[in-house]
Design an enzyme around this catalytic site. Sequence first.
Site, PDB file in Angstrom:
ATOM      1  N   HIS A 102       0.852  -1.183   0.000  1.00 41.56           N
ATOM      2  CA  HIS A 102       0.000   0.000   0.000  1.00 41.56           C
ATOM      3  C   HIS A 102       0.887   1.232   0.000  1.00 41.56           C
ATOM      4  O   HIS A 102       2.003   1.204   0.501  1.00 41.56           O
ATOM      5  CB  HIS A 102      -0.919   0.013   1.226  1.00 41.56           C
ATOM      6  CG  HIS A 102      -1.831  -1.177   1.260  1.00 41.56           C
ATOM      7  ND1 HIS A 102      -2.930  -1.286   0.438  1.00 41.56           N
ATOM      8  CD2 HIS A 102      -1.791  -2.318   1.973  1.00 41.56           C
ATOM      9  CE1 HIS A 102      -3.537  -2.429   0.658  1.00 41.56           C
ATOM     10  NE2 HIS A 102      -2.858  -3.091   1.589  1.00 41.56           N
ATOM     11  N   ALA A 103       0.396   2.294  -0.563  1.00 41.44           N
ATOM     12  CA  ALA A 103       1.044   3.603  -0.582  1.00 41.44           C
ATOM     13  C   ALA A 103       2.509   3.525  -1.012  1.00 41.44           C
ATOM     14  O   ALA A 103       2.807   3.151  -2.139  1.00 41.44           O
ATOM     15  CB  ALA A 103       0.872   4.294   0.755  1.00 41.44           C
TER      16      ALA A 103
END
Length: 92
Positions: free
Chosen positions: A15-16
């Site tokens: 994620h991210a």
Amino acid sequence: MPEKTAVVASRSGLHARPAAIFADAAAEMDVDVTIALAGTAEDEALDASSILSLMTLGAGNGDTVVLRAEGTGAQEALEKLALLLETDLDAQ
């Protein structure tokens, strides 16, 4: 088609920031690379160079993923990308 499994080491999963780092690395490879959660059908694998695909994948810390690549240098690309996944990218 060569494939390699890896365990996601980043605390936040893919994620991210870790997804962005991994997508950039996959995009730099001279081969097409796909990624899927272990146990997912090969035809449902996603583009490993797409940050949106990586976020959709939903791979968390400790999840096993399967990388597949096609083309000259595929095995080397898979080794490099698997090593990247097995590194805590949140800590960098």
